[in-house]
Enzyme design. Structure first.
Site, PDB file in Angstrom:
ATOM      1  N   LYS A   1       0.850  -1.224  -0.133  1.00 24.79           N
ATOM      2  CA  LYS A   1       0.289  -0.137   0.136  1.00 24.79           C
ATOM      3  C   LYS A   1       0.997   1.400   0.040  1.00 24.79           C
ATOM      4  CE  LYS A   1      -4.468  -1.002   2.045  1.00 24.79           C
ATOM      5  NZ  LYS A   1      -5.449  -0.979   3.092  1.00 24.79           N
TER       6      LYS A   1
ATOM      7  N   LYS B   1      -7.358 -10.335  -8.554  1.00 25.03           N
ATOM      8  CA  LYS B   1      -8.828 -10.192  -7.719  1.00 25.03           C
ATOM      9  C   LYS B   1      -9.239  -9.470  -7.898  1.00 25.03           C
ATOM     10  CE  LYS B   1      -9.110 -10.264  -2.764  1.00 25.03           C
ATOM     11  NZ  LYS B   1      -8.285  -9.971  -1.774  1.00 25.03           N
TER      12      LYS B   1
ATOM     13  N   LYS C   1     -12.577  -3.536  -5.751  1.00 23.43           N
ATOM     14  CA  LYS C   1     -12.838  -1.682  -5.722  1.00 23.43           C
ATOM     15  C   LYS C   1     -11.915  -0.732  -6.551  1.00 23.43           C
ATOM     16  CE  LYS C   1     -12.337  -1.949  -0.406  1.00 23.43           C
ATOM     17  NZ  LYS C   1     -13.687  -1.859   0.922  1.00 23.43           N
TER      18      LYS C   1
END
Ligand code: TRP
Length: 354
Positions: free
Chosen positions: A115, A217, A220
């Site tokens: 991240k 995957k 969102k």
């Protein structure tokens, strides 16, 4: 006490729209677990600040996750549903855990590395401490079981490390309080105040992949909305996205073995199986030898059948934000009472004056 009381805790961040992967991987599991367990489900709004500080739609996002919980069937009266920021004890215990966890432990967290990206110096301190707050979310209720995705396993191991170090470092102080529990960790007997949390990762949860790329995957953050089915998608959107989903030119195999090397076929069959609560083998026994032109309409019908009622209920709930807020406030109040009990015990163990 010889055992910790079983308690399920999990959290979902109020960022981005919930999609099918979140539903099958998390929310549906939360619903199933409430039958036989005491459960606490939390919208982790404090965590949402770690990657991005300002969110235009924070309030709506919190309500929308809550609406999804309720629409999927979580009972907020029997269990606890609330948003994290209503219980300041999470942040308070996280501070203590920041002083328990070692910098070396945090440096090993792969999600932080992912991240934070290349420019780690620009990541927030909150992103770095994220797993410590997550440990506090769970342990402020001394919860024992945590349904999460595979990607959260390392964070739960850290929660165990933090619990273990707290238990060992404060052993002499925990003993006289009588608040500890005799557990064994591996072979070692430990007098523990905090339990060793167990991940609940298995179960009917498949890895739901992108409809546009069966090796990625469902996410969102994927820029293409066609890559995912959102819980807020209506019938038309669901059907369009499945119709446009990537496939290969072959017919479906009759056995699961035949899905190897066919990620898109594997994904669609997996989604069908999960939605129908059947095994992939079972689905292929029915559809083996059929083209996607036959399978996709069946998948659309099934997806609409399962998701449309949830979608409709979410929309209904979102039109009554005052009701959602009341549910969260009530859950927050009950969560706060439990969390404050733990914090008083922690304050006593540490020796703070109160
Ligand atoms: N980190 C979790 C996720 O991104 C969310 C989370 C925060 C959580 N606190 C938690 C999950 C406590 C389980 C328990 O999915």
């Amino acid at each position: 006490m010889t055992e910790f009381k079983p308690l399920v805790f999990s959290g979902v961040q109020p960022t981005g729209n919930l999609h099918l992967g979140n539903y099958l991987g998390a929310i549906r599991k939360f619903v199933a677990l409430q039958e036989n367990n005491d459960c606490i489900y939390c919208v982790v709004d404090l965590h949402a600040l770690t990657a991005q500080l300002v969110h235009e739609d924070m309030t709506t996002q919190i309500r929308s996750i809550t609406a999804a919980f309720l629409a999927a069937g979580i009972d907020p009266k029997k269990h606890i549903v609330f948003n994290q920021s209503q219980v300041p004890q999470h942040a308070e215990l996280a501070w203590i855990f920041n002083c328990v966890a070692r910098i070396g432990w945090m440096n090993r967290m792969t999600q932080f590395k992912d991240k934070a990206g290349k420019d780690r110096e620009q990541a927030s301190l909150g992103l770095y401490a994220y797993p410590s707050l997550m440990a506090a979310d769970i342990l402020v209720y001394r919860a024992t079981h945590v349904p999460v995705g595979e990607d959260q396993k390392q964070h739960l191991e850290l929660a165990r490390d933090i619990a273990m170090k707290f238990n060992l470092d404060f052993r002499e102080k925990i003993m006289p309080t009588g608040l500890g529990v005799d557990i064994t960790v591996g072979e070692e007997p430990v007098h523990a105040y905090f339990p060793m949390v167990e991940p609940l990762i298995d179960g009917p949860a498949p890895r739901v992949m992108s409809l546009k790329d069966g090796t990625k995957k469902m996410s969102k953050s994927d820029p293409s909305d066609l890559s995912r089915i959102n819980l807020m998608d209506d019938q038309e959107a669901i059907s369009k996205k499945i119709r446009k989903a990537k496939t290969d030119p072959d017919a479906l195999p009759s056995e699961a073995e035949g899905l190897k090397g066919r990620p898109e076929a594997d994904n669609l069959v997996g989604i069908f199986a999960a939605l129908a609560d059947r095994s992939k083998a079972d689905v292929l026994a029915e559809f083996g030898g059929q083209q996607f032109s036959v399978f996709k309409p069946a998948l659309i019908d099934l997806a609409v059948e399962v998701l449309a009622p949830i979608n409709a209920e979410m929309r209904r709930l979102m039109e009554d934000p005052a009701h959602i807020d009341a549910v969260l406030r009530d859950g927050g109040e009950r969560a706060r009472a439990r969390a404050e009990k733990t914090m008083n015990e922690v304050r006593d163990i540490i020796g703070f004056v109160r």
